[in-house]
Scaffold this active site. Sequence first.
Site, PDB file in Angstrom:
ATOM      1  N   HIS A   4       0.794  -1.231   0.000  1.00  0.00           N
ATOM      2  CA  HIS A   4       0.000   0.000   0.000  1.00  0.00           C
ATOM      3  C   HIS A   4       0.826   1.281   0.000  1.00  0.00           C
ATOM      4  O   HIS A   4       0.274   2.378   0.094  1.00  0.00           O
ATOM      5  CB  HIS A   4      -0.949   0.004   1.206  1.00  0.00           C
ATOM      6  CG  HIS A   4      -1.871  -1.166   1.232  1.00  0.00           C
ATOM      7  ND1 HIS A   4      -1.581  -2.332   1.909  1.00  0.00           N
ATOM      8  CD2 HIS A   4      -3.068  -1.372   0.625  1.00  0.00           C
ATOM      9  CE1 HIS A   4      -2.563  -3.195   1.742  1.00  0.00           C
ATOM     10  NE2 HIS A   4      -3.476  -2.652   0.957  1.00  0.00           N
ATOM     11  N   GLY A  20      -4.606  11.722   9.897  1.00  0.00           N
ATOM     12  CA  GLY A  20      -5.555  10.847   9.213  1.00  0.00           C
ATOM     13  C   GLY A  20      -5.723  11.261   7.761  1.00  0.00           C
ATOM     14  O   GLY A  20      -5.784  10.431   6.858  1.00  0.00           O
ATOM     15  N   ARG A  43      -3.671   4.947  -3.681  1.00  0.00           N
ATOM     16  CA  ARG A  43      -5.020   5.223  -3.153  1.00  0.00           C
ATOM     17  C   ARG A  43      -5.189   6.656  -2.653  1.00  0.00           C
ATOM     18  O   ARG A  43      -6.001   6.927  -1.744  1.00  0.00           O
ATOM     19  CB  ARG A  43      -5.361   4.264  -1.991  1.00  0.00           C
ATOM     20  CG  ARG A  43      -5.593   2.846  -2.468  1.00  0.00           C
ATOM     21  CD  ARG A  43      -5.836   1.900  -1.328  1.00  0.00           C
ATOM     22  NE  ARG A  43      -6.022   0.573  -1.879  1.00  0.00           N
ATOM     23  CZ  ARG A  43      -7.188  -0.080  -1.887  1.00  0.00           C
ATOM     24  NH1 ARG A  43      -8.255   0.462  -1.353  1.00  0.00           N
ATOM     25  NH2 ARG A  43      -7.273  -1.259  -2.418  1.00  0.00           N
ATOM     26  N   THR A  90      -7.541  14.683  15.598  1.00  0.00           N
ATOM     27  CA  THR A  90      -8.563  15.368  16.375  1.00  0.00           C
ATOM     28  C   THR A  90      -9.356  14.339  17.184  1.00  0.00           C
ATOM     29  O   THR A  90      -9.320  13.141  16.887  1.00  0.00           O
ATOM     30  CB  THR A  90      -9.549  16.143  15.464  1.00  0.00           C
ATOM     31  OG1 THR A  90     -10.101  15.226  14.521  1.00  0.00           O
ATOM     32  CG2 THR A  90      -8.858  17.271  14.742  1.00  0.00           C
ATOM     33  N   GLU A 179     -11.554   9.075  19.701  1.00  0.00           N
ATOM     34  CA  GLU A 179     -11.059   9.170  18.321  1.00  0.00           C
ATOM     35  C   GLU A 179     -11.092   7.762  17.737  1.00  0.00           C
ATOM     36  O   GLU A 179     -11.848   6.920  18.245  1.00  0.00           O
ATOM     37  CB  GLU A 179      -9.694   9.875  18.243  1.00  0.00           C
ATOM     38  CG  GLU A 179      -8.624   9.361  19.157  1.00  0.00           C
ATOM     39  CD  GLU A 179      -7.889   8.180  18.606  1.00  0.00           C
ATOM     40  OE1 GLU A 179      -8.272   7.052  18.966  1.00  0.00           O
ATOM     41  OE2 GLU A 179      -6.910   8.363  17.875  1.00  0.00           O
ATOM     42  N   MET A 180     -10.341   7.466  16.679  1.00  0.00           N
ATOM     43  CA  MET A 180     -10.588   6.196  16.004  1.00  0.00           C
ATOM     44  C   MET A 180      -9.340   5.406  15.578  1.00  0.00           C
ATOM     45  O   MET A 180      -9.458   4.467  14.796  1.00  0.00           O
ATOM     46  CB  MET A 180     -11.494   6.443  14.776  1.00  0.00           C
ATOM     47  CG  MET A 180     -12.819   7.080  15.157  1.00  0.00           C
ATOM     48  SD  MET A 180     -13.972   7.259  13.786  1.00  0.00           S
ATOM     49  CE  MET A 180     -14.492   5.575  13.566  1.00  0.00           C
ATOM     50  N   GLU A 181      -8.166   5.764  16.052  1.00  0.00           N
ATOM     51  CA  GLU A 181      -6.938   5.105  15.540  1.00  0.00           C
ATOM     52  C   GLU A 181      -5.887   4.716  16.575  1.00  0.00           C
ATOM     53  O   GLU A 181      -5.116   3.766  16.359  1.00  0.00           O
ATOM     54  CB  GLU A 181      -6.241   6.021  14.507  1.00  0.00           C
ATOM     55  CG  GLU A 181      -7.005   6.255  13.226  1.00  0.00           C
ATOM     56  CD  GLU A 181      -8.025   7.369  13.327  1.00  0.00           C
ATOM     57  OE1 GLU A 181      -7.967   8.154  14.321  1.00  0.00           O
ATOM     58  OE2 GLU A 181      -8.915   7.462  12.465  1.00  0.00           O
ATOM     59  N   SER A 203     -11.683  18.692  18.796  1.00  0.00           N
ATOM     60  CA  SER A 203     -12.397  19.369  17.702  1.00  0.00           C
ATOM     61  C   SER A 203     -13.891  19.504  17.986  1.00  0.00           C
ATOM     62  O   SER A 203     -14.565  20.338  17.401  1.00  0.00           O
ATOM     63  CB  SER A 203     -12.212  18.577  16.402  1.00  0.00           C
ATOM     64  OG  SER A 203     -12.686  17.248  16.572  1.00  0.00           O
ATOM     65  N   ASP A 204     -14.405  18.652  18.873  1.00  0.00           N
ATOM     66  CA  ASP A 204     -15.822  18.720  19.219  1.00  0.00           C
ATOM     67  C   ASP A 204     -15.991  18.197  20.640  1.00  0.00           C
ATOM     68  O   ASP A 204     -15.089  17.575  21.192  1.00  0.00           O
ATOM     69  CB  ASP A 204     -16.672  17.926  18.222  1.00  0.00           C
ATOM     70  CG  ASP A 204     -16.187  16.502  18.050  1.00  0.00           C
ATOM     71  OD1 ASP A 204     -15.075  16.307  17.533  1.00  0.00           O
ATOM     72  OD2 ASP A 204     -16.910  15.576  18.450  1.00  0.00           O
TER      73      ASP A 204
END
Length: 234
Positions: A4, A20, A43, A90, A179-181, A203-204
């Site tokens: 990748h 990200g 990609r 974020t 967050e997600m990572e 961020s929120d």
Amino acid sequence: MSIHIAAKSGEIAEAILLPGDPLRAKFIAENYLENAKEYTSVRNILGFTGNYKGKPVSVQGTGMGIPSISIYIHELFRDYGVKRAIRIGTAGAIQASLKVRDMVLAMSASSDSAVNTRRFGGHCYAPTATWNLLKTAWDVAKTKGMDVTVGNIVSEDLFYTDDPEEWKIWAKYGSLALEMETAELYTVAAKFGREALAILTISDHLVTGEITTAEERQTAFTRMMEIALETAIS
Ligand code: HPA
């Protein structure tokens, strides 16, 4: 070349920043690094290597979520010898004590993802930042007079959850933000014996409903970049 990432051997620095968003990687390369050269666009996940204060630093997008960052960091550690990976991202605050634009250094990352349950045969692994990176980032922030909060964060699989109150259990146990990572970054870094840290800006806000404006995000981003780059080359 890995599956990748299109870089040739030696084109990626030992220290890498990981936003990200691939266009954020491009922005960082163009605005913070000297002589930056693109090494991959597979990609549209862009990656660049340049210099910061005379030292080589790379920056590459990871995409969003655990499966996406998992692929890129595996290849960066395994195939390109990356030694030090710093996520810059974020997060949504889940503690009233935090405000939007605040910075968080993720000491550890809880998760609702099944990846580590699977990896560890149903047991519970505790993904943790590398101490010397965390300490360096803290010291850099203090030297620059910047406030940072250090603690546990949560790497979620779902941005859109069915239960809007789901985050409250994490908040009750002191986690700072969603967050997600990061949980996957810390786990894969540990697998390869490498260094990792996530530096996040709020961020929120899930408690107050506050969100940041584009201008506020930019100011917060600049501060986060200063910490990340100084930590990367230290
Ligand atoms: N949830 C998950 N990821 C996020 C959030 C959030 O509220 N804000 C920024 N990244």
